[in-house]
Design a protein around this motif. Structure first.
Motif, short mmCIF file in Angstrom:
data_model
loop_
_atom_site.label_atom_id
_atom_site.label_comp_id
_atom_site.label_asym_id
_atom_site.label_seq_id
_atom_site.Cartn_x
_atom_site.Cartn_y
_atom_site.Cartn_z
N GLU A 2 0.18 8.97 -9.13
CA GLU A 2 1.25 8.17 -9.73
C GLU A 2 1.54 6.95 -8.86
O GLU A 2 1.43 6.99 -7.64
CB GLU A 2 2.51 9.02 -9.86
CG GLU A 2 3.62 8.34 -10.66
CD GLU A 2 4.84 9.25 -10.85
OE1 GLU A 2 5.65 8.96 -11.73
OE2 GLU A 2 4.98 10.23 -10.08
N THR A 3 1.90 5.84 -9.53
CA THR A 3 2.28 4.62 -8.84
C THR A 3 3.79 4.44 -8.93
O THR A 3 4.35 4.35 -10.04
CB THR A 3 1.59 3.38 -9.45
OG1 THR A 3 0.18 3.52 -9.28
CG2 THR A 3 2.06 2.10 -8.76
N LEU A 46 -1.82 5.36 -1.04
CA LEU A 46 -1.88 3.93 -0.75
C LEU A 46 -0.47 3.38 -0.62
O LEU A 46 0.43 3.74 -1.38
CB LEU A 46 -2.62 3.21 -1.89
CG LEU A 46 -2.80 1.71 -1.77
CD1 LEU A 46 -3.72 1.35 -0.63
CD2 LEU A 46 -3.36 1.14 -3.08
N PHE A 47 -0.28 2.50 0.37
CA PHE A 47 1.00 1.83 0.57
C PHE A 47 0.79 0.33 0.47
O PHE A 47 -0.06 -0.23 1.18
CB PHE A 47 1.59 2.17 1.95
CG PHE A 47 1.90 3.62 2.15
CD1 PHE A 47 3.13 4.14 1.80
CD2 PHE A 47 0.95 4.48 2.68
CE1 PHE A 47 3.42 5.48 1.97
CE2 PHE A 47 1.23 5.82 2.86
CZ PHE A 47 2.46 6.33 2.50
N LEU A 68 -5.77 -5.34 -7.15
CA LEU A 68 -4.85 -4.21 -7.03
C LEU A 68 -5.01 -3.23 -8.18
O LEU A 68 -4.86 -2.02 -7.99
CB LEU A 68 -3.40 -4.71 -6.96
CG LEU A 68 -2.98 -5.42 -5.67
CD1 LEU A 68 -1.54 -5.91 -5.78
CD2 LEU A 68 -3.14 -4.51 -4.47
N ASP A 69 -5.31 -3.74 -9.37
CA ASP A 69 -5.51 -2.84 -10.51
C ASP A 69 -6.63 -1.84 -10.22
O ASP A 69 -6.53 -0.66 -10.58
CB ASP A 69 -5.85 -3.65 -11.77
CG ASP A 69 -4.63 -4.42 -12.30
OD1 ASP A 69 -3.51 -4.03 -11.93
OD2 ASP A 69 -4.82 -5.40 -13.04
N THR A 70 -7.68 -2.31 -9.53
CA THR A 70 -8.78 -1.42 -9.14
C THR A 70 -8.34 -0.49 -8.02
O THR A 70 -8.65 0.71 -8.01
CB THR A 70 -10.00 -2.24 -8.68
OG1 THR A 70 -10.36 -3.16 -9.71
CG2 THR A 70 -11.18 -1.34 -8.35
N LEU A 71 -7.61 -1.05 -7.06
CA LEU A 71 -7.21 -0.29 -5.87
C LEU A 71 -6.28 0.87 -6.24
O LEU A 71 -6.37 1.96 -5.66
CB LEU A 71 -6.52 -1.23 -4.88
CG LEU A 71 -6.04 -0.63 -3.56
CD1 LEU A 71 -7.22 -0.07 -2.77
CD2 LEU A 71 -5.32 -1.69 -2.73
N LEU A 72 -5.38 0.65 -7.21
CA LEU A 72 -4.37 1.66 -7.54
C LEU A 72 -4.92 2.81 -8.37
O LEU A 72 -4.26 3.85 -8.50
CB LEU A 72 -3.22 1.01 -8.30
CG LEU A 72 -2.05 0.44 -7.47
CD1 LEU A 72 -2.52 -0.54 -6.43
CD2 LEU A 72 -1.04 -0.24 -8.39
N ARG A 73 -6.10 2.65 -8.92
CA ARG A 73 -6.63 3.62 -9.87
C ARG A 73 -6.85 4.99 -9.21
O ARG A 73 -7.51 5.09 -8.18
CB ARG A 73 -7.94 3.09 -10.45
CG ARG A 73 -8.42 3.80 -11.71
CD ARG A 73 -9.63 3.10 -12.26
NE ARG A 73 -9.34 1.70 -12.58
CZ ARG A 73 -10.20 0.70 -12.36
NH1 ARG A 73 -11.37 0.95 -11.81
NH2 ARG A 73 -9.88 -0.53 -12.70
N ASP A 74 -6.26 6.04 -9.79
CA ASP A 74 -6.45 7.44 -9.35
C ASP A 74 -5.98 7.68 -7.92
O ASP A 74 -6.51 8.55 -7.22
CB ASP A 74 -7.93 7.85 -9.48
CG ASP A 74 -8.44 7.74 -10.91
OD1 ASP A 74 -7.65 8.03 -11.83
OD2 ASP A 74 -9.60 7.36 -11.09
#
Length: 589
Positions: free
Chosen positions: A379-380, A510-511, A531-537
Motif C-alpha cells: 500500500e502507498t 520505500l520512503f 515514481l509510478d514504476t518505483l511504487l509498484r508492489d
C-alpha cells in the motif's frame, strides 16, 4: 581482494585517563615495539660508547702509546658506526608498521562508532568537527608516536648509557650527574600543569574554527546571492583570531619552558666541565685529560637527553589531548543498540502504528501524539500537513532513527524495538528531498553498498527510473564521474539517479521524503513517471508538500500538531471539504 582491517580497538575510558588509553593502544603491538626498541638502543649506542673511545684516543696521544692501540680503537669506532644503518632500517620498518596500524585502527574504530551513533547525535554534531577528530586528532596521535617515541628512547638510552659508563670510569661524578634529575622533575611538573589546559583550549578553538569553515562552505550560495561575502569573511576571521590567540598562548608557554630548560642545563654543563678540570688539576680525584673530556661529553649527553625529554612534554600533551578528543566520540552513549536483537530474513511490508507518541529531548511539545495506523503490504500512504505537523518524524520513527516515547511500531507483526534495524534497512530504500551523490561514477553511485550487481540489473533500474537519457548524454555513459555531491548534474537528474539507486535494491518498503518538492515542473513530470514504476508492489510511505504528486496514493494521511486529523483517498478528502481540501485549494488557487 581482502577486506580492510576494521576491528574495533578495545579502549579504556579515553576521557578520564588518556595516558592509560594510549598504553592500551600500544598493548596489542608490544612484541614489535620491544624489537623496535632493542634495535633502536643498539643502533644508537655510538652516542654513549663513542665518548669512551674518544677519551681512550686522547689518553693514547697524551701518554704516547703504540699505533696498535690506536688502530684497535679506530676499528671499534668503525664497527660501532656501521651497525647503525641496518638496525636503523629494521627499527624504521617495525615502528612504522605499528604507528600506521594504530592510526588506521583509530580511524576505522571512529568511523565504525560514528556509523553506530544515532541520527540524533549526528543532527547535534558538526560534520566539520567530526572530520577534525577523524583527521587532525588521529594525526596528532600518530605524530606524537613518530616524534616522541624515537626521541624519548634515544634520550633514555643515552642517559642510561652515560650514567653507567660514568659509574665505571669516574664513580665520584655520578652524584654530580644526579643533580639534573630533580631539576627535570620540577620543570616537567610545571609545564604539565599549565600545558594541558592550554592544549585543550587550543583544540576547542580549532574545532570551532572547523565548524565555522564548514558552515561557510555550506552557505556560500546563500552568501553570494545576498551579497553577504563581507559578513561571512568577518565570521570566519573572528574564529581565526581566537585560534591565533590560543595558539600564541600555547607557543609562549612552550617557548618559556624550552628556554628555561636550555639555560638551566647549559649552566650545569659548564659547572661539570669546570669541576672535572679542577679535580684533575688539584689532584683531588685521579682524572686523566681524556676522562675530563669524557665527563664533559657525558654531561652534555645527559643534559641533552633530559632537555629532549622535557621538550617532548608539549608533544605528549597535545597527543593525549587528541586522544581525549577522540574519546568524546567513542564514549558518547547515544548509540543505536542492535546487538542481540532478533534477526530478520524476509519482509512482507505490513506496518502498524499503535498509539505512537514522540517528544524530542528538551522540547515540551509533543511531536507525534497518539497515532494509530495500519499500512498494508504493497500500500502507498502519503503524509501531508503544515510544517511541523510530524510528517518527516513519522518516517524517521519507522526507519528507527528516532524511537517512540511511548507506543510501538510493528513490522509484519514484530515490534521494531526487538529487531536488528541494520537488517531491517536492507529491505528499505529512501529517496530524500535532495539526493546525495558521492564523487564517483554514475554506476558506483547507483550500486553503492551492493556487490556483484550485473550490468543488466543496473540498466533496468536506469530504464525504470527514466534516466537513460541522462546516461546517453554523459561523455563516458554510466562510467562518467559525477563530481562531489553530483555537482555536474541538475537536481532532476540527481533525483532520477536516486530513484535508480532505490530500484536496483528492489526494496520491500520505500520512503519518499518530499522527493519532488525542490524540482521544476518539467523535472517533476519525469520523476513522476519514474515514481509510478518505483511504487509498484511496494509498501510506500511518502512525505509530500506538493499534493499533485500524491493523488494516486491509496490513502492520504493528514497530520496536524502530530495527530491524524483526516485519512482517505484524494477524491474522498476533497469531498470531505476539510484540512486536505483547504491545502489543495491553496496550492491550486
Amino acid at each position: 581482494m581482502n577486506a580492510p582491517h576494521t576491528s574495533p580497538i578495545p579502549l579504556p575510558p579515553l576521557g578520564h585517563n588518556p595516558g592509560r588509553a594510549f598504553l592500551g593502544l600500544l598493548r596489542p603491538h608490544r612484541g614489535k615495539l620491544l624489537l623496535a626498541a632493542l634495535a633502536f638502543i643498539v643502533k644508537d649506542s655510538p652516542l654513549w660508547l663513542m665518548p669512551v673511545i674518544t677519551a681512550r684516543v686522547i689518553d693514547i696521544v697524551v701518554d704516547r702509546r703504540s699505533l696498535t692501540e690506536l688502530a684497535i680503537a679506530a676499528g671499534l669506532a668503525v664497527v660501532l658506526l656501521l651497525q647503525n644503518y641496518p638496525l636503523h632500517m629494521a627499527f624504521t620498518r617495525l615502528f612504522s608498521t605499528v604507528t600506521r596500524r594504530i592510526a588506521a585502527d583509530l580511524r576505522n574504530t571512529l568511523t565504525e562508532h560514528l556509523q553506530s551513533l544515532s541520527i540524533g547525535y549526528h543532527s547535534r554534531a558538526s560534520a566539520a568537527v567530526i572530520q577534525t577528530k577523524v583527521v587532525r586528532d588521529v594525526e596528532n596521535v600518530e605524530l606524537m608516536m613518530q616524534q616522541a617515541f624515537p626521541a624519548a628512547l634515544s634520550a633514555v638510552a643515552a642517559l642510561t648509557g652515560a650514567i653507567i659508563m660514568t659509574a665505571i670510569q669516574v664513580p665520584a661524578f655520578v652524584l654530580v650527574f644526579a643533580l639534573t634529575v630533580p631539576i627535570a622533575v620540577l620543570l616537567m611538573r610545571y609545564v604539565r600543569a599549565r600545558s594541558r589546559h592550554r592544549n585543550e583550549d587550543f583544540r576547542r578553538q580549532v574545532e570551532q574554527f572547523s565548524k565555522g569553515v564548514g558552515e561557510m562552505a555550506t552557505l556560500i550560495p546563500i552568501t553570494r546571492a545576498h551579497g553577504l561575502e563581507k559578513v561571512a569573511v568577518e565570521r570566519v576571521s573572528h574564529r581565526t583570531e581566537e585560534v591565533r590567540s590560543a595558539g600564541i598562548n600555547l607557543d609562549v608557554l612552550n617557548g618559556r619552558f624550552g628556554a628555561m630548560s636550555w639555560v638551566a642545563y647549559q649552566l650545569l654543563g659548564v659547572f661539570c666541565l669546570v669541576a672535572a678540570a679542577a679535580a684533575s688539576l688539584t689532584g683531588l680525584l685521579p682524572i686523566t685529560p681524556g676522562q675530563v673530556v669524557l665527563l664533559s661529553t657525558y654531561f652534555t649527553i645527559l643534559t641533552g637527553g633530559i632537555v629532549t625529554l622535557l621538550s617532548l612534554v608539549p608533544v605528549f600533551t597535545r597527543g593525549l589531548e587528541s586522544i581525549r578528543s577522540v574519546g568524546e566520540v567513542l564514549q558518547d552513549p547515544d548509540v543505536e543498540e542492535n546487538d542481540g536483537k532478533s534477526h530478520i530474513t524476509d519482509v512482507e511490508g505490513e506496518l502498524r502504528f499503535e498509539d505512537i507518541r514522540f517528544r524530542f529531548p528538551g522540547d515540551p511539545r509533543v511531536a507525534i501524539d497518539g497515532v494509530n495506523l495500519t499500512v498494508n503490504p504493497g500500500e502507498t500512504i502519503a503524509f501531508v500537513g503544515p510544517s511541523g505537523s510530524g510528517k518527516s518524524t513519522m518516517l524517521n520513527l519507522v526507519l528507527g532513527f528516532l524511537r517512540p516515547t511511548s507506543g510501538r511500531i510493528l513490522l509484519d507483526g514484530r515490534d521494531l524495538e526487538s529487531l536488528d534495524l541494520r537488517e531491517v534497512r536492507r529491505f528499505v530504500s529512501v529517496v530524500p528531498q535532495e539526493s546525495v551523490l558521492f564523487d564517483g561514477t554514475v554506476r558506483d553511485n547507483i550500486t553503492y553498498g551492493l556487490e556483484n550487481v550485473t550490468d543488466e540489473r543496473v540498466l533496468k533500474a536506469l530504464t525504470d527510473a527514466h534516466a537513460m537519457d541522462i546516461i546517453e548524454n554523459l561523455p563516458q555513459g554510466w562510467d562518467t564521474v559525477v563530481g562531489e555531491r553530483g555537482a555536474s548534474l541538475s537536481g532532476g537528474q540527481r533525483q532520477r539517479l536516486a530513484i535508480a539507486r532505490a530500484l536496483v535494491r528492489d526494496p520491500r518498503i520505500l520512503f519518499l521524503d518530499e522527493a519532488t518538492s525542490a524540482l521544476d515542473s518539467e523535472s517533476e513530470s519525469h520523476i513522476k513517471d519514474a515514481l509510478d514504476t518505483l511504487l509498484r508492489d511496494r509498501t510506500t510511505l511518502i512525505v509530500a508538500h506538493r499534493l499533485s504528486t500524491i493523488r494516486s496514493a491509496d490513502r492520504i494521511v493528514v497530520l496536524a500538531r502530530g495527530k491524524i486529523v483526516e485519512i482517505g483517498s484524494h477524491e474522498q478528502l476533497l469531498k470531505l471539504g476539510g484540512h486536505y481540501a483547504r491545502l489543495h485549494e491553496a496550492q491550486n488557487g
